[in-house]
Design a protein around this motif. Structure first.
Motif, PDB file in Angstrom:
ATOM      1  N   ASN A 129       0.832  -1.208   0.000  1.00 23.39           N
ATOM      2  CA  ASN A 129       0.000   0.000   0.000  1.00 23.39           C
ATOM      3  C   ASN A 129       0.865   1.257   0.000  1.00 23.39           C
ATOM      4  N   ILE A 132       2.419   1.695  -3.444  1.00 26.03           N
ATOM      5  CA  ILE A 132       1.447   2.231  -4.395  1.00 26.03           C
ATOM      6  C   ILE A 132       1.274   3.736  -4.177  1.00 26.03           C
ATOM      7  N   ILE A 155       2.528   0.118 -10.064  1.00 26.11           N
ATOM      8  CA  ILE A 155       1.286   0.059  -9.287  1.00 26.11           C
ATOM      9  C   ILE A 155       0.558  -1.258  -9.544  1.00 26.11           C
ATOM     10  N   LYS A 156       0.469  -1.634 -10.812  1.00 27.50           N
ATOM     11  CA  LYS A 156      -0.210  -2.890 -11.171  1.00 27.50           C
ATOM     12  C   LYS A 156       0.486  -4.084 -10.507  1.00 27.50           C
ATOM     13  N   ASN A 158       2.281  -4.098  -7.779  1.00 26.60           N
ATOM     14  CA  ASN A 158       2.071  -4.053  -6.336  1.00 26.60           C
ATOM     15  C   ASN A 158       0.656  -4.447  -5.951  1.00 26.60           C
ATOM     16  N   LYS A 159      -0.305  -4.093  -6.784  1.00 30.95           N
ATOM     17  CA  LYS A 159      -1.679  -4.529  -6.519  1.00 30.95           C
ATOM     18  C   LYS A 159      -1.766  -6.049  -6.597  1.00 30.95           C
ATOM     19  N   TYR A 160      -1.072  -6.628  -7.560  1.00 30.18           N
ATOM     20  CA  TYR A 160      -1.039  -8.092  -7.689  1.00 30.18           C
ATOM     21  C   TYR A 160      -0.380  -8.717  -6.459  1.00 30.18           C
ATOM     22  N   ARG A 162      -0.079  -7.450  -3.485  1.00 30.27           N
ATOM     23  CA  ARG A 162      -0.953  -7.232  -2.330  1.00 30.27           C
ATOM     24  C   ARG A 162      -2.080  -8.267  -2.315  1.00 30.27           C
ATOM     25  N   LEU A 163      -2.678  -8.493  -3.480  1.00 28.91           N
ATOM     26  CA  LEU A 163      -3.749  -9.479  -3.584  1.00 28.91           C
ATOM     27  C   LEU A 163      -3.236 -10.880  -3.261  1.00 28.91           C
TER      28      LEU A 163
END
Length: 174
Positions: A129, A132, A155-156, A158-160, A162-163
């Motif tokens: 987070n 990002i 960002i993409k 890091n979102k992956y 994080r998920l």
């Protein structure tokens, strides 16, 4: 140009000639001579650091010389950039984070670069987070489309991550 600058430029010219001839050790001796005469020369410290980092693979001494270049010329942007890369390559994230906070206070420093590196620090520490958030701040500072595209990719990613981290936690709980 004063005599001080002429001397430094002549040392750099001799060292560059040695580097061009594949004589990195001779170039190092030229820089050492120059630094004995002008120990406060940020330019000589920077050039010595570059030689140590890229030519002689002495990362620890390169770091020292980059720090000295910044000490003697606090707005030496190239020294910040090269030292940031050295820290990133050697996973010295605390040093990189501190350096980027200091660099952002330098007038004209590339804030996009700083936020991107702060994002990389957070990402390496698993703080997705926070990473990002840094990448988004970098996007707001960016003036080039390719910088924005790179930051969107960060960002993409890091979102992956994080998920994926949340998924693993959920699986352990169930």
């Amino acid at each position: 140009m004063d005599i001080y600058e002429e001397y430094i430029e002549s040392i750099i010219q001799m060292a560059d000639q040695a580097i061009d001839n594949g004589q990195d050790d001779e170039a190092k001796r030229w820089f050492e001579r120059g630094l004995c005469e002008e120990p406060g020369s940020a330019k000589l410290h920077f050039r010595m650091a570059c030689l140590l980092q890229y030519g002689l693979d002495d990362k620890a001494r390169a770091e020292q010389h980059y720090l000295l270049a910044i000490k003697f010329k606090p707005d030496y942007r190239s020294a910040y950039v090269n030292l940031a890369q050295l820290y990133l390559d050697n996973e010295k994230y605390v040093g990189l984070e501190n350096l980027m906070h200091k660099a952002m206070k330098v007038e004209g420093f590339n804030k996009t670069f700083a936020y991107e590196n702060l994002g990389k620090v957070a990402e390496a520490q698993g703080q997705f987070n926070k990473a990002i958030a840094h990448y988004r701040k970098g996007m707001m500072q960016a003036l080039e489309n390719f910088d924005v595209d790179d930051l969107k990719d960060h960002i993409k990613r890091n979102k992956y991550k994080r998920l994926k981290k949340r998924w693993k936690l959920w699986q352990r709980e169930n």
